[in-house]
Design a protein around this motif. Sequence first.
Motif, short mmCIF file in Angstrom:
data_model
loop_
_atom_site.label_atom_id
_atom_site.label_comp_id
_atom_site.label_asym_id
_atom_site.label_seq_id
_atom_site.Cartn_x
_atom_site.Cartn_y
_atom_site.Cartn_z
N VAL A 34 0.86 -1.17 0.00
CA VAL A 34 0.00 0.00 0.00
C VAL A 34 0.90 1.24 0.00
CG1 VAL A 34 -0.17 0.07 2.53
CG2 VAL A 34 -1.91 1.19 1.15
N ALA A 35 0.51 2.21 -0.80
CA ALA A 35 1.32 3.43 -0.91
C ALA A 35 1.14 4.28 0.34
CB ALA A 35 0.92 4.21 -2.15
N GLU A 36 2.22 4.96 0.71
CA GLU A 36 2.13 5.86 1.86
C GLU A 36 1.17 7.00 1.55
OE1 GLU A 36 5.56 8.15 2.81
OE2 GLU A 36 6.30 8.19 0.74
N ASN A 37 0.63 7.53 2.64
CA ASN A 37 -0.32 8.64 2.56
C ASN A 37 -1.57 8.29 1.77
OD1 ASN A 37 1.56 10.29 3.94
ND2 ASN A 37 2.57 10.80 2.00
N SER A 38 -1.93 7.02 1.73
CA SER A 38 -3.14 6.61 1.01
C SER A 38 -4.36 7.15 1.74
CB SER A 38 -3.22 5.08 0.92
OG SER A 38 -2.14 4.58 0.14
N GLU A 41 -10.23 4.16 2.90
CA GLU A 41 -10.92 3.21 2.03
C GLU A 41 -10.08 2.79 0.83
OE1 GLU A 41 -13.63 1.82 2.96
OE2 GLU A 41 -13.87 3.13 4.70
N THR A 42 -8.77 2.95 0.94
CA THR A 42 -7.89 2.44 -0.13
C THR A 42 -7.76 0.92 0.02
OG1 THR A 42 -6.67 4.52 -0.23
CG2 THR A 42 -5.59 2.57 -1.13
N SER A 43 -7.97 0.20 -1.09
CA SER A 43 -7.90 -1.27 -1.05
C SER A 43 -6.47 -1.72 -0.86
CB SER A 43 -8.47 -1.86 -2.34
OG SER A 43 -8.36 -3.26 -2.33
N VAL A 44 -6.31 -2.64 0.11
CA VAL A 44 -4.98 -3.18 0.40
C VAL A 44 -4.87 -4.62 -0.09
CG1 VAL A 44 -3.33 -3.68 2.23
CG2 VAL A 44 -4.76 -1.62 2.40
N HIS A 45 -5.88 -5.44 0.22
CA HIS A 45 -5.83 -6.85 -0.17
C HIS A 45 -7.26 -7.42 -0.13
CE1 HIS A 45 -4.13 -10.84 -0.74
NE2 HIS A 45 -4.91 -11.28 0.27
N LEU A 71 1.24 -2.47 16.64
CA LEU A 71 -0.16 -2.18 16.88
C LEU A 71 -0.59 -0.95 16.10
CD1 LEU A 71 -2.55 -3.21 18.55
CD2 LEU A 71 -1.94 -1.52 20.30
N THR A 72 -1.70 -1.09 15.37
CA THR A 72 -2.15 0.03 14.55
C THR A 72 -3.65 -0.06 14.35
OG1 THR A 72 -1.90 1.15 12.42
CG2 THR A 72 -1.73 -1.23 12.41
N GLU A 73 -4.25 1.07 14.03
CA GLU A 73 -5.65 1.14 13.65
C GLU A 73 -5.79 1.66 12.23
OE1 GLU A 73 -7.81 3.48 16.41
OE2 GLU A 73 -7.53 2.12 18.10
N ALA A 74 -4.75 1.48 11.44
CA ALA A 74 -4.77 2.02 10.08
C ALA A 74 -5.52 1.11 9.11
CB ALA A 74 -3.33 2.24 9.60
N PHE A 75 -5.91 -0.12 9.50
CA PHE A 75 -6.55 -1.05 8.57
C PHE A 75 -7.81 -1.65 9.21
CE2 PHE A 75 -1.94 -1.13 8.01
CZ PHE A 75 -1.81 -0.78 6.67
N VAL A 87 -9.41 -5.87 2.72
CA VAL A 87 -8.70 -5.07 3.74
C VAL A 87 -8.45 -3.68 3.15
CG1 VAL A 87 -6.63 -4.84 5.17
CG2 VAL A 87 -7.63 -7.10 4.74
N VAL A 88 -8.91 -2.66 3.86
CA VAL A 88 -8.76 -1.27 3.39
C VAL A 88 -8.13 -0.42 4.50
CG1 VAL A 88 -10.71 -1.44 1.80
CG2 VAL A 88 -11.07 -0.64 4.16
N THR A 89 -7.72 0.79 4.11
CA THR A 89 -7.17 1.75 5.10
C THR A 89 -8.31 2.49 5.77
OG1 THR A 89 -6.95 3.45 3.37
CG2 THR A 89 -5.04 2.06 3.79
N THR A 90 -8.08 2.87 7.01
CA THR A 90 -9.13 3.57 7.78
C THR A 90 -8.94 5.09 7.78
OG1 THR A 90 -7.84 3.38 9.82
CG2 THR A 90 -9.36 1.58 9.27
N GLY A 91 -7.72 5.56 7.59
CA GLY A 91 -7.44 6.99 7.66
C GLY A 91 -7.25 7.50 9.07
N LYS A 92 -7.37 6.60 10.08
CA LYS A 92 -7.17 7.03 11.46
C LYS A 92 -5.71 7.32 11.75
CE LYS A 92 -11.17 4.53 13.32
NZ LYS A 92 -11.64 3.52 14.31
N GLU A 93 -4.84 6.67 11.03
CA GLU A 93 -3.41 6.91 11.22
C GLU A 93 -2.78 7.18 9.86
OE1 GLU A 93 -1.49 3.81 13.30
OE2 GLU A 93 -2.83 3.87 15.04
N GLN A 94 -1.80 8.07 9.87
CA GLN A 94 -1.11 8.41 8.64
C GLN A 94 -0.05 7.36 8.36
OE1 GLN A 94 -1.89 11.07 6.81
NE2 GLN A 94 -0.30 10.85 5.25
N LEU A 95 -0.10 6.82 7.15
CA LEU A 95 0.93 5.87 6.71
C LEU A 95 2.06 6.66 6.07
CD1 LEU A 95 -1.34 3.08 5.17
CD2 LEU A 95 -0.25 3.11 7.41
#
Length: 946
Positions: A34-38, A41-45, A71-75, A87-95
């Motif tokens: 997954v690209a940084e700063n996605s 709702e960016t699709s990961v897998h 530990l993360t809440e990014a997905f 599996v998507v990104t949540t946007g709660k944490e910056q990648l």
Amino acid sequence: FPSILLPWQVFSSAKTCTRGEALHLIDLPATSNVAENSPPETSVHKFSVNLSVSLSPVIPGFPMIINSSPLTEAFRVNWLSSTDFEVVTTGKEQLDFETGPNIFELQIYVKDDVGVIDLQVLTVQVTDVNEPPQFQGILAKGLELYIAEGTKPGVIYQLEALDPEDIRQNVPLSYFLISPLKSFRMTANGTLISTIEFDFEAGHRSYNLTVEVRDSLGLKASTELQVNIVNINDEAPRFTSPKRMYKIPEELSPGTIVANITAEDPDDDAFTNILLYSITTVNRYFMIDQMTGTIHVANRLDRDAGELRQHPAITLEVLVKDRPFGGQENRIQITFLVEDINDNPAACTTFTFSIMVPERAAKGKILLELHKFCFDDDSEAPNNQFNFTTPSGVGSSGRFLQDPAGSGKIVLIGDLDYENSSNLAVGNKYTVIIQAQDVAPPYYRSNPENEFPLVFDRPSYLFEVSELSPARTRIGQVQATDKDFPQRSVVYSIATGGANRQYPNIFWINPQTGELQLVTDVDYETTPIYVLRIQATNGDDTSSVSATVKILEINDEKPICTPHSSFLTIPVDLKVGTNIHNFKLTCTDLDSSPRSFRYSVGAGNVNSHFTFSPSAGSNVTRLFLATRFDYTGGLDKIWDYKLLVYITDDNLLSGRKKAEALVETGTVTLSIRVIPHPTTIVTTTPRPRITYQILKKNVYSTSAWYVPFVITLGSILLLGLLVSLIVLLAKAVHRHCPRKPGKYKEALSCELSGLAYIIHPTLGKCARACTTKGLRPSRQKTRAQAEAQDTAAVLVAKVLRVPKVLRFQGCPGPTRLQRMKNTKREAVVETIQMNTVFDGEAVDPVTGALYVFNSKTGVRKWKEPLTQMPKWKVSSPPGAAPREAVPGEGTWLPRSTGREGDGLSRKAQAEDAGHSFRNQDDKPGTPRNKNAAFTSRAFPRPHIEQ
């Protein structure tokens, strides 16, 4: 997250599903990118679930991520269908690839209705994406810069941006100025430079700039800069009133505005737009209003008297400043030309003439020329010109005429025959009345004889005026009259009084009517009473009167209290009735009694917690807590109180006069903070803390070459000074600290012309005689040679500074030497006075030669030359034992071989003794213990060793 599945639970579930095709996750485990700063709702897998044989559906809420490392809440997992998930990104944490973790391991857990479960791991790798540069801090939102006008072109600001991909800043960024202006330029490294010198008054007062930064791949970011030019006081005020010459008539009343000087300040803004005017030229006729620039008449302008009669032009220098002290200023010169008006009637030195005319006087005879006795004080024509009215009077008609008309020349034209009946009827006396009259309006005429004085209608005047009265307020009127006819106008003026430091004239009197007015404001607290001396004149008489002006006190001063403001802190449980920090107010009022104050707390006293006591009737009051605080019950919610305290001087208003029924109010501000209990939590917004890190680096500058030079030069000078001090110290020690006397050598041999002089300074040593090798004593020396040799021997002993010279023929024995060492050394002084008188004669038993001697001193000499004497054996035969000295014998210097020489040798010895042994009077001394045998016996020749 839901409860984590324990390992033994997973093992148990897997064991129960081995009987048939079990529930399991498809496409997992896997690795996805997954690209940084996605964005969210960016699709990961994407993956799917293979249901078990029973086709039991997946429980809602599953699959889910039950654990991650780190530990993360990014997905999170989204449902696509009943068996397909994503599996998507949540946007709660910056990648962020540069600053955050790059790899995440997600444990995906699934469970169906019958309790069949599966657990797989998805590895997510964060890939790097080239991000544009970023401006940091407030620079990212835009920045305002301020430059003082007049600043020389140069660096204004250094911009800094950060490339997320280049944390170490190895690759430089490029900066550009979008829509560049002629006034600015931007260097490639981000330095903003001005190219001109800015002028706030002539040019732009602000500039809006857009700055862009780019990285090596062309990605860019921009920010806005607003450059404001700060106005400084660098421009002198400019006069805008074009007029420089003013013509004004004389006798203008004081306070009359005669000119209005205006100016403007090019530095016109909120701070420098106040201009102050003043007159620098010393004068007594004009004054200027400091704030408006209007010039007023200060004193009477009389064109016909004083310096104005000869010099009617008054030149003043007006100064305008933009600040009371320092600042910029400008000056101009203006001129007032005082013009003459016809304010003086013609006057005559004599008002009554008596002329005796003979009856036979010829007609046409000039009887009187009045213009020789009359004058006009006005300074310029036609105001100072006058003529005479047509003559009138009893009997004058037909007998007297003014010729030419108005000239004042009275000419006889009629008959003056004394016996004529018509002349007898008037008693031969004729009255001619004529007046001098101005030729210019208002055509004043001369008065007859001044019989009555000019007096005021009162002996003194008393006026009252309120201190709040504005300028030009009428105070009162004075009046002076003269009973002489015709009545002449009276001119009034203020002779003395009515001035202060700021204004030379506070009052003005109308010169024609005598009305007294205010020129400016008055203050009871500054000066309550003014005493004026008012003068009145009508040309002939002058009179003066005293006028007292009382300033009525009005309550126009506000109470002033100390402290004017204060900050206090109190605990939340402070008891009611407590004087808060012993705080008190002390108030004063220039025009009110201390008992007239009244105190009240205005805005900010929520729930009336604070009060002052006493609340009225005193100039000192204290702050008290009136009610307790109640934060737990919700009554109080404010912890910081801003109190505005009002102090009014109306407490004694009922006792004041109606004219003084004014109220003034002063204010005091108080800030009170309530401190809660330690357990009480006060929600406050934390202030951002800024940490400044100052890096100091010691770098040698080539411009500081003088530093090592000065240090080296100073070290050399200091070293030289130290060496010189050490040398001086050694010399001082050598001079003042004598060395420990050492042991002299056993014997000091002085060889002089073949003779051996044995100098033995120490009693414990034995002296040996020596002589120069190859030389033997000669008996052929003359007396002069022997004397020179003995004298040289004495001089050698003196030069060597030997404290004592002893001559021994032999050495003392060991017993004597030991005794001499054990005894204390004492200086034995023996003086032998040589007597040149030889009173005895004897034969030498050894040589048989005849000699004479002195029986007292023992000095002898040969009586005749010893030519027949046998040669002495100089040395012992080889192998013979040396001759030893007899104990007790001394060793003496060898005498000369000649007779005269021997006597001279004794003479030298006597001189030596004379130098060595002196008494207190510096005369030759006599030995205390003289040995007669020493001086009377013959002296044998000493044995000389070779």
